[in-house]
Design an enzyme around this catalytic site. Structure first.
Site, mmCIF file in Angstrom:
data_model
loop_
_atom_site.group_PDB
_atom_site.id
_atom_site.type_symbol
_atom_site.label_atom_id
_atom_site.label_comp_id
_atom_site.label_asym_id
_atom_site.label_seq_id
_atom_site.Cartn_x
_atom_site.Cartn_y
_atom_site.Cartn_z
ATOM 1 N N ARG A 65 11.213 -0.446 11.882
ATOM 2 C CA ARG A 65 9.926 -0.595 12.566
ATOM 3 C C ARG A 65 9.957 -1.815 13.479
ATOM 4 N NH1 ARG A 65 4.916 0.210 8.537
ATOM 5 N NH2 ARG A 65 4.086 -1.263 10.066
ATOM 6 N N ARG A 121 -9.784 0.361 9.264
ATOM 7 C CA ARG A 121 -9.305 -0.976 9.593
ATOM 8 C C ARG A 121 -10.353 -1.783 10.356
ATOM 9 N NH1 ARG A 121 -3.598 0.000 9.287
ATOM 10 N NH2 ARG A 121 -2.311 -1.832 9.619
ATOM 11 N N ARG A 151 -0.605 -9.664 13.378
ATOM 12 C CA ARG A 151 -1.166 -8.589 12.550
ATOM 13 C C ARG A 151 -2.030 -9.157 11.436
ATOM 14 N NH1 ARG A 151 4.147 -5.541 11.112
ATOM 15 N NH2 ARG A 151 2.927 -4.097 9.866
ATOM 16 N N LYS A 169 0.825 -1.213 0.000
ATOM 17 C CA LYS A 169 0.000 0.000 0.000
ATOM 18 C C LYS A 169 0.866 1.272 0.000
ATOM 19 C CE LYS A 169 -2.333 -1.003 3.788
ATOM 20 N NZ LYS A 169 -1.858 -2.320 4.245
HETATM 21 P P1 ADP Z 1 0.944 -1.971 7.746
HETATM 22 O O1 ADP Z 1 0.734 -1.228 6.476
HETATM 23 O O2 ADP Z 1 2.191 -2.747 7.746
HETATM 24 O O3 ADP Z 1 -0.250 -2.746 8.183
HETATM 25 P P2 ADP Z 1 0.558 0.474 9.245
HETATM 26 O O4 ADP Z 1 1.707 1.394 9.141
HETATM 27 O O5 ADP Z 1 -0.661 0.782 8.447
HETATM 28 O O6 ADP Z 1 1.160 -0.955 8.909
HETATM 29 O O7 ADP Z 1 0.091 0.311 10.777
HETATM 30 C C1 ADP Z 1 0.987 -0.092 11.788
HETATM 31 C C2 ADP Z 1 0.212 -0.310 13.092
HETATM 32 O O8 ADP Z 1 -0.441 0.925 13.479
HETATM 33 C C3 ADP Z 1 -0.926 -1.337 13.029
HETATM 34 O O9 ADP Z 1 -0.467 -2.652 13.233
HETATM 35 C C4 ADP Z 1 -1.835 -0.827 14.179
HETATM 36 O O10 ADP Z 1 -1.324 -1.193 15.444
HETATM 37 C C5 ADP Z 1 -1.719 0.685 14.076
HETATM 38 N N1 ADP Z 1 -2.767 1.243 13.189
HETATM 39 C C6 ADP Z 1 -2.559 1.861 11.993
HETATM 40 N N2 ADP Z 1 -3.733 2.242 11.450
HETATM 41 C C7 ADP Z 1 -4.713 1.857 12.314
HETATM 42 C C8 ADP Z 1 -6.131 1.944 12.315
HETATM 43 N N3 ADP Z 1 -6.802 2.504 11.293
HETATM 44 N N4 ADP Z 1 -6.807 1.444 13.371
HETATM 45 C C9 ADP Z 1 -6.173 0.892 14.408
HETATM 46 N N5 ADP Z 1 -4.837 0.757 14.463
HETATM 47 C C10 ADP Z 1 -4.089 1.231 13.444
#
Ligand code: ADP
Length: 210
Positions: A150, A105, A162, A30
């Protein structure tokens, strides 16, 4: 945003916006595709992951609360991310469209987003889901850990968690938009340019219909 997209959007949509959700499991690409889409269409990028990591870097109270959840591969509470997105929408009037990445999410987040956009006379144009097999995702995250710094990328148990959270809480978001005929899947394995081409094709088609 392309001239074509702008013209079409203007006729059908008073706010002149086309909003996209780039959807897919962690590691599905993404972030990479978002950068290319922003360069081509001028979307305002809203990544809740990036917003949360910036809170952590600034050591805010919100950031500290979020960090432990993120490190375990758990979701941050809906109210927290909805609040961040609400402020970001308010802070960016007049953009050609928002590209939501990593948000919504949960179905509660999706319902809140629909309401926020409706308050601005707008809506989601399309959700594009990147399809990538699970083993490939784990491999990509382990590779990303080497350079991303990260803490949630390096541990395979956290990654599996995850992915489990994604299947349980996040996949229903694509069904939420499917009921309005706004959810589309594309193959997320292949060359970056090839995948980008598939996404652009969907955006160009959907923005012409909106
Ligand atoms: P990835 O693209 O690898 O899934 P992100 O950078 O989008 O990772 O998100 C990293 C972490 O941040 C998630 O695992 C979660 O803990 C938190 N997070 C991000 N966006 C959300 C969301 N919309 N709702 C809840 N938690 C979130």
């Amino acid at each position: 945003m392309s001239v074509y997209l702008n013209t079409v959007a203007k006729e059908r949509n008073p706010t002149n916006m086309f909003n996209l959700i780039l959807f897919g499991p962690p590691g599905s690409g993404k972030g990479t595709q978002s950068e290319k889409l922003i360069a081509k269409y001028g979307f305002k990028h809203l990544s809740t992951g990036d917003l949360l990591r910036s809170e952590i870097a600034r050591q805010t109270a919100l950031g500290m609360e979020a960090k432990s959840l993120m490190d375990q591969g758990q979701l941050v509470p809906d109210a927290v991310v909805i609040g961040m997105i609400s402020s970001a929408i308010e802070a960016n009037p007049g953009v050609p469209g928002f590209l939501f990445d990593g948000f919504p999410r949960t179905t509660a987040q999706a319902a809140a987003l629909d309401k926020l956009l409706a308050e601005h006379g707008s809506e989601i144009g399309v959700l594009i889901a990147l399809q990538v097999p699970e083993e490939e995702l784990i491999e990509r995250m382990l590779n990303r850990a080497k350079t991303s710094g990260r803490s949630d990328d390096a541990d395979e148990n956290v990654q599996r968690n995850r992915l489990a959270v994604y299947r349980r809480d996040t996949l229903p978001v694509s069904d939420h938009y499917a009921q309005f005929g706004k959810s589309l899947s594309i193959e997320g394995v292949g060359a970056i340019e090839e995948i980008f081409g598939r996404i652009c094709q969907v955006i160009d088609e959907r923005s012409a219909m909106s």
